[in-house]
Structures are given as C-alpha cells and as structure tokens.
Design an enzyme around this catalytic site. Sequence first.
Site, short mmCIF file in Angstrom:
data_model
loop_
_atom_site.label_atom_id
_atom_site.label_comp_id
_atom_site.label_asym_id
_atom_site.label_seq_id
_atom_site.Cartn_x
_atom_site.Cartn_y
_atom_site.Cartn_z
N ASP A 1 40.94 40.92 44.90
CA ASP A 1 39.66 41.49 44.49
C ASP A 1 39.06 40.55 43.46
O ASP A 1 39.79 39.79 42.82
CB ASP A 1 39.85 42.86 43.83
N ASP B 1 42.35 50.53 39.79
CA ASP B 1 43.22 49.82 38.84
C ASP B 1 43.68 50.81 37.78
O ASP B 1 43.26 51.97 37.78
CB ASP B 1 42.47 48.62 38.24
#
Length: 406
Positions: free
Chosen positions: A303, A91
């Site tokens: 996720d 991320d």
Amino acid sequence: MSIRFDISATAGRARRGRLTAPHGAVETPVFMPVGTAATVKGVAQDLLEELGVEILLGNTYHLYLRPGIEQVRGLGGLHRFMAWPRAILTDSGGFQVFSLSGLTRVTEQGVTFRSHLDGASHFFSPESAMAAQIGLGADIMMAFDECTEYPASAERARASMEMTLRWAARSKRYFEEHKHEVPWGGAVSSFEFRVAGAPGDGGKEDSRNLKPETRNCTQALFGIVQGGMDHALRKESALRTIEIGFEGYAIGGLSVGEPRGLTREVVEATLEHLPADKPRYLMGVGTPEEIVEYANLGVDMMDCVLPTRAARHGLLFTSEGKISIKQARYAGDAGALDPNCGCRVCRRYSRAYLRHLYASNEVLAQVLNTVHNLSFYLDTMRRVRHSIGLGESAHFLSGEQAEGNS
Ligand SMILES: [Zn+2]
C-alpha cells in the site's frame, strides 16, 4: 473461516496468488489504495470498483478520531458505512500515532497521544487498537506495533522490537477473545449492501456484492515484523512473530526516511524468514518501479499514499516517466496524458485540459489525476501478475513495451 491464501504460480521468488477474504477475492500481488478517512480522496466507490480495486486500506487512527469507532460500528461496520462491498484492511493506528500526533508518551501499557485535529489526549493499547479494528470490521486487521524511528541505535531498535513482540502477543490474545464481536460476523445474517439496486427498489441485494458466507466468518489478524535496519534483529523479529502465530505477516518500520537501497536490503533480509504459505505485506511503499521490484522479491501486498497524494499535487505516473502537469509546457499539449494508458482519463482528456484544471484549482483536477494514477498502479500490478502467471519475473514497462503488451 477468516482468509484463505492460495498460490497459483511462482517466478523466481515472486508469487501469483489469490487471497480469499470474507468480502471477496483479492488477486495478488496486489496494490491497495489508501482510503484514509473511509474514502480514497476524490474517487467514488463505484469508480474504484470499475478500476478493479479489490481491497482498500483504512486508517484506524483517523477513523477512531472521526467519526469514531462506535459510530461506524453502530452503522454496521466500515464496509457498510462507506458502501464498499469488497475487502478492506485496517492498519493498527500505531504508525499514524507516531507520525501525526507529535507529542506521544509510550509505556509498556500503550501510547498516549494528542489528536492532530483538536489536541485532545487519547490512549491506544494493543487491546484498544484491536477493539477499534474489530469495531471497524475490516477483513484484515493489523497487530499493534511500535514503528521504530530511523536512525535508531542498536539498543533502541532491540528494545522497540521486544515491545512490538509483547504487544503482538497481547494483540493476538485480545483478538482471539473478541473476534466474534465483528459487526458482520457471528449471528448477523442481514448483511447486505444498498449499492447496486436501482433507486427506490429498497436496496435490492446484488448477488455480486452479497456475501452470505460472511455470516460465519471472522476477521484475520496479521503480525508486523520490526527490528529497524538490522538484519539479525529482523530475522529474530520474524521468527518470534511467527511463533505467536498470525494469518499473514507484514514488514513494518520501512519508508521512515532511510535510503531506498537500504529499504530493499531489509525487505529481502526479512522476506526469507517469512512462511511461504502466508500472505506477506510490505507496508507503505512505493513508486511504480518499486512495487514491481518488491513483487519480484516475493511480496504479496503493498500500500502507499503516493499515487493518490502525488495526484493531488499534479504529479502523474506514466509509462514515459513522471509528469508534473502544472508545467506551462503542457498548456498547448493536445496529446493524451499517457498514450499507453487505457484509463478513462487518458482516453478522454488532453494534457492541456488537465493542466488547465490544475492551474485553475478545479476539484475535477484532483479527481481525474487520482483516477489516472490509481489506474496506472493497478495496471502495473495486473501486468506483474500476468508475468508471474507465465513464470516470468516482472519488469517495469517503458512506453513501447507497455504498448506492445496492451
Ligand atoms: Zn490513464
């Protein structure tokens, strides 16, 4: 080459596909376990492989603070550092900066924040977040965005979305200029793992793990759609992010405290504007029922910390519903945790034993609970892919249904 995405079947809006990344193929829709600090807490990498995990998520914010980007880069990148030969996504660090570090100051340039570890001051810009992710060397990295808080006024949601768009353009520009700096890309040809060889064989290469094609590969950069809970803003954010041009698109800014029904509405309203031929990633969701629902809506990647975090608190997902293993009612229960689950925990241990481990605060409790929860999520997605492959939309299976299917 960075990634390739091929769709092999559809069912309604759901898609069954394969994402081919430099470090291996990922069958989609996929659930990505979260490996925050270069580890999925409690589960060793060989076991993750055995569970069928094809892609892990790493958190840039955590790795940036500890052990540090230069450290990881110097050791060959995140794959090599954590001995994980398959695909990784990182991320951008933005979400953690906003959620973990308390005091932040956001300007057009970037975000000043304090480390949650020692209070030291740090700065992330779109450029430095890209540099960090290139240093880590995940297969897929994310543009730097501002996660709009909930609730937010219309003006605030627009201003935040506009800044995310400017940051997306800066992220893309930096990435294009520096992507050859990835630790395993370009001229690096000695990319090998010491994970499969027998002890003492000097790290013999395993044909399954060695990906010589990474030599000429680069990472892929995904853009993130923001826009708060407003459908029109979401549409505009999607279209303008697509205009900048990314290899995949994520839906960000959800699971920030809004009601679940609203999450679903915004996901639907955003998905319809995303290109059909690119992977679509819904960030930070959800329960087993929800990931099935989102896959049906056409999400390819998801996720969530839920299965791993809940496991460490003794909350286990089963085909018969959620179980809190700490409860006294399981103290004498000789049955399997989930009679419909074929994972190594359910095959071997009783609820009574798992309850005992948890009550005694044994390390093994966290390990076994996490293995089961991850297995449950991965199996759920396997069934989803199977259904879509047959042209049927998937549904979350209850007990007997799961048994009839296994
Ligand atoms: Zn199990």
